[in-house]
Scaffold this motif. Structure first.
Motif, PDB file in Angstrom:
ATOM      1  N   GLY A 253       0.783  -1.227  -0.009  1.00  0.00           N
ATOM      2  CA  GLY A 253       0.057  -0.060   0.013  1.00  0.00           C
ATOM      3  C   GLY A 253       0.752   1.148  -0.077  1.00  0.00           C
ATOM      4  N   SER A 254       1.899   1.286   0.934  1.00  0.00           N
ATOM      5  CA  SER A 254       2.626   2.584   1.121  1.00  0.00           C
ATOM      6  C   SER A 254       3.750   2.540  -0.248  1.00  0.00           C
ATOM      7  CB  SER A 254       3.675   2.361   2.302  1.00  0.00           C
ATOM      8  OG  SER A 254       4.338   1.174   2.556  1.00  0.00           O
ATOM      9  N   GLY A 255       4.128   1.387  -0.756  1.00  0.00           N
ATOM     10  CA  GLY A 255       4.972   1.655  -2.004  1.00  0.00           C
ATOM     11  C   GLY A 255       4.236   1.882  -3.400  1.00  0.00           C
ATOM     12  N   ALA A 256       3.122   1.440  -3.261  1.00  0.00           N
ATOM     13  CA  ALA A 256       2.126   1.593  -4.652  1.00  0.00           C
ATOM     14  C   ALA A 256       1.803   3.351  -4.418  1.00  0.00           C
ATOM     15  CB  ALA A 256       0.874   1.258  -4.695  1.00  0.00           C
ATOM     16  N   PHE A 257       1.528   3.994  -3.061  1.00  0.00           N
ATOM     17  CA  PHE A 257       1.288   5.272  -3.066  1.00  0.00           C
ATOM     18  C   PHE A 257       2.365   6.261  -3.397  1.00  0.00           C
ATOM     19  CE2 PHE A 257       1.450   9.101  -0.235  1.00  0.00           C
ATOM     20  CZ  PHE A 257       0.163   9.681  -0.745  1.00  0.00           C
ATOM     21  N   LYS A 272       8.458  12.677   0.510  1.00  0.00           N
ATOM     22  CA  LYS A 272       9.219  12.305   1.665  1.00  0.00           C
ATOM     23  C   LYS A 272       8.930  11.620   2.831  1.00  0.00           C
ATOM     24  CE  LYS A 272      11.511  16.039   2.577  1.00  0.00           C
ATOM     25  NZ  LYS A 272      12.405  17.379   2.709  1.00  0.00           N
ATOM     26  N   PHE A 273       7.930  12.303   3.135  1.00  0.00           N
ATOM     27  CA  PHE A 273       7.388  12.000   4.583  1.00  0.00           C
ATOM     28  C   PHE A 273       6.540  10.662   4.557  1.00  0.00           C
ATOM     29  CE2 PHE A 273       8.209  16.347   5.477  1.00  0.00           C
ATOM     30  CZ  PHE A 273       8.731  16.356   6.939  1.00  0.00           C
ATOM     31  N   SER A 274       5.888  10.313   3.359  1.00  0.00           N
ATOM     32  CA  SER A 274       5.226   9.356   3.100  1.00  0.00           C
ATOM     33  C   SER A 274       6.180   8.004   2.904  1.00  0.00           C
ATOM     34  CB  SER A 274       4.178   9.099   1.874  1.00  0.00           C
ATOM     35  OG  SER A 274       4.907   9.392   0.599  1.00  0.00           O
ATOM     36  N   SER A 275       7.348   8.264   2.264  1.00  0.00           N
ATOM     37  CA  SER A 275       8.209   7.043   2.253  1.00  0.00           C
ATOM     38  C   SER A 275       8.919   6.498   3.525  1.00  0.00           C
ATOM     39  CB  SER A 275       9.555   7.651   1.357  1.00  0.00           C
ATOM     40  OG  SER A 275      10.189   8.724   1.889  1.00  0.00           O
ATOM     41  N   VAL A 276       8.616   7.594   4.608  1.00  0.00           N
ATOM     42  CA  VAL A 276       9.133   7.037   5.812  1.00  0.00           C
ATOM     43  C   VAL A 276       8.381   5.766   6.212  1.00  0.00           C
ATOM     44  CG1 VAL A 276       9.111   7.727   8.424  1.00  0.00           C
ATOM     45  CG2 VAL A 276      10.056   9.211   6.838  1.00  0.00           C
ATOM     46  N   PHE A 277       7.112   5.754   5.708  1.00  0.00           N
ATOM     47  CA  PHE A 277       6.451   4.456   6.429  1.00  0.00           C
ATOM     48  C   PHE A 277       6.938   3.296   5.786  1.00  0.00           C
ATOM     49  CE2 PHE A 277       2.655   2.020   6.547  1.00  0.00           C
ATOM     50  CZ  PHE A 277       2.078   2.289   7.798  1.00  0.00           C
ATOM     51  N   TYR A 278       7.305   3.119   4.578  1.00  0.00           N
ATOM     52  CA  TYR A 278       7.640   1.741   4.030  1.00  0.00           C
ATOM     53  C   TYR A 278       9.103   1.516   4.042  1.00  0.00           C
ATOM     54  CZ  TYR A 278       9.560   4.201  -0.390  1.00  0.00           C
ATOM     55  OH  TYR A 278      10.056   4.786  -1.232  1.00  0.00           O
ATOM     56  N   THR A 279       9.861   2.744   4.187  1.00  0.00           N
ATOM     57  CA  THR A 279      11.502   2.532   4.425  1.00  0.00           C
ATOM     58  C   THR A 279      11.771   2.249   5.929  1.00  0.00           C
ATOM     59  OG1 THR A 279      11.741   4.963   4.599  1.00  0.00           O
ATOM     60  CG2 THR A 279      12.008   3.957   2.303  1.00  0.00           C
TER      61      THR A 279
END
Length: 320
Positions: A253-257, A272-279
């Motif tokens: 979900g986070s990667g596709a977003f 940048k902030f959303s990538s914190v979730f999947y990384t």
């Protein structure tokens, strides 16, 4: 001095998550704690699976590899991000940036296909229990893992190879905390059309193929579960799959977003902030997801702790 690919830039500057000085120290401690939990959690799972023979099954073989991948890919960029928070040393060489991009891509794509293998393992265990040992033989498990790492190798090579064909002239400030694809494309002074096409093709394949495979696997699993007459059997089957469903939902979900949305949607700061979730969040959560509700892992932990206490007592008695 121009590099081999024609770029005039010899190093990049990582801007980090924020330039607010009041947030640097709190964020440093927050992400330090998260990274420590990630390392300890994944190393703990790897150790438990390695030491306990009753966990030497296909499901835990894949979980062992998932923990190894999470440990590696969170370590690709988190230490550098912590350095930026603490010392403002945000420079990274061109070659270091390309290496970071390659290893990040490799481990993320590997995780996509390991999660897919785990879904197939659950399908074989629930829908064909009598043929499970044949379907998930050691050779089959090794083949699935080899295929996962090969797909990751080719995907990472595609991302990094296409990035190295670009020319970077004067702008070298990456609006991110690591060398991600889209922030790097923004800095190129040559056309990025081929790169954007490559990203949507490779990422599309690496998200769509695993997602469809997982969806079909769980479709068959749900059909099989609803046919069970026993309520206890249904509950056990659901509990077996629930951890994997949560992990898959968080990761894909986070990667596709992040990678499949139109380039005009949202700002780079939002990405940048959303990538914190999947990384960072997902690698930290996976050990917790797979251990808190897992009786086998809890039993293995208790046995290992007891063995450790016994060994400590023996060493103390010998020393005395």
């Amino acid at each position: 001095m121009p590099l081999e690919n024609g770029s005039l830039v010899s190093e990049f500057l990582l801007m980090g998550l924020t330039d607010n000085p009041d947030l640097q120290l709190p964020l440093f401690f927050l992400f330090l704690v998260m990274y420590m939990v990630t390392v300890l959690g994944n190393l703990g799972l790897i150790t438990l699976i390695g030491l306990n023979s009753h966990l030497h099954t296909p499901m835990y073989f894949f979980l062992f590899n998932l923990s190894f991948i999470d440990l590696c890919y969170s370590s690709v960029f988190t230490p550098k991000m912590l350095m930026i928070f603490l010392s403002q040393k945000n420079a990274i060489s061109y070659r270091g940036c390309m290496a970071q991009l390659y290893f990040f891509s490799f481990f993320v794509i590997s995780e996509c296909y390991v999660l897919t293998s785990m879904a197939y393992d659950r399908y074989a265990a629930i829908c064909n229990p009598l043929l499970y040992n044949t379907a998930m033989s050691p050779r089959m498990c090794l083949s699935l893992m080899l295929g996962s790492y090969l797909m990751a190798f080719f995907g990472a090579m595609a991302h990094t190879g296409c990035m190295m064909r670009l020319t970077f002239c004067d702008a070298n400030a990456i609006n991110h905390y690591f060398c991600d694809i889209f922030p790097l494309l923004e800095l190129s002074c040559t056309s990025t059309y081929i790169n954007e096409l490559e990203v949507y093709i490779v990422v599309g394949i690496d998200i769509t193929v695993p997602s469809v495979t997982i969806f079909i696997s769980y479709g068959f699993i749900l059909c099989n579960i609803f046919q069970l007459s026993s309520t206890v059997g249904r509950s056990k089957a659901f509990s077996t799959c629930s951890s994997h469903i949560v992990a898959v939902s968080l990761f894909f979900g986070s990667g596709a977003f992040m990678y499949l949305k139109p380039s005009s949607a949202g700002s780079m700061d939002e990405g940048k902030f959303s990538s914190v979730f999947y990384t960072i969040v997902v690698p930290m959560m996976n050990p917790l997801i797979y251990s808190l509700r897992n009786k086998d892992v809890n039993v293995a932990l208790i046995k290992t702790l007891r063995k450790g206490k016994v060994l400590i007592k023996i060493n103390m008695s010998v020393n005395l």
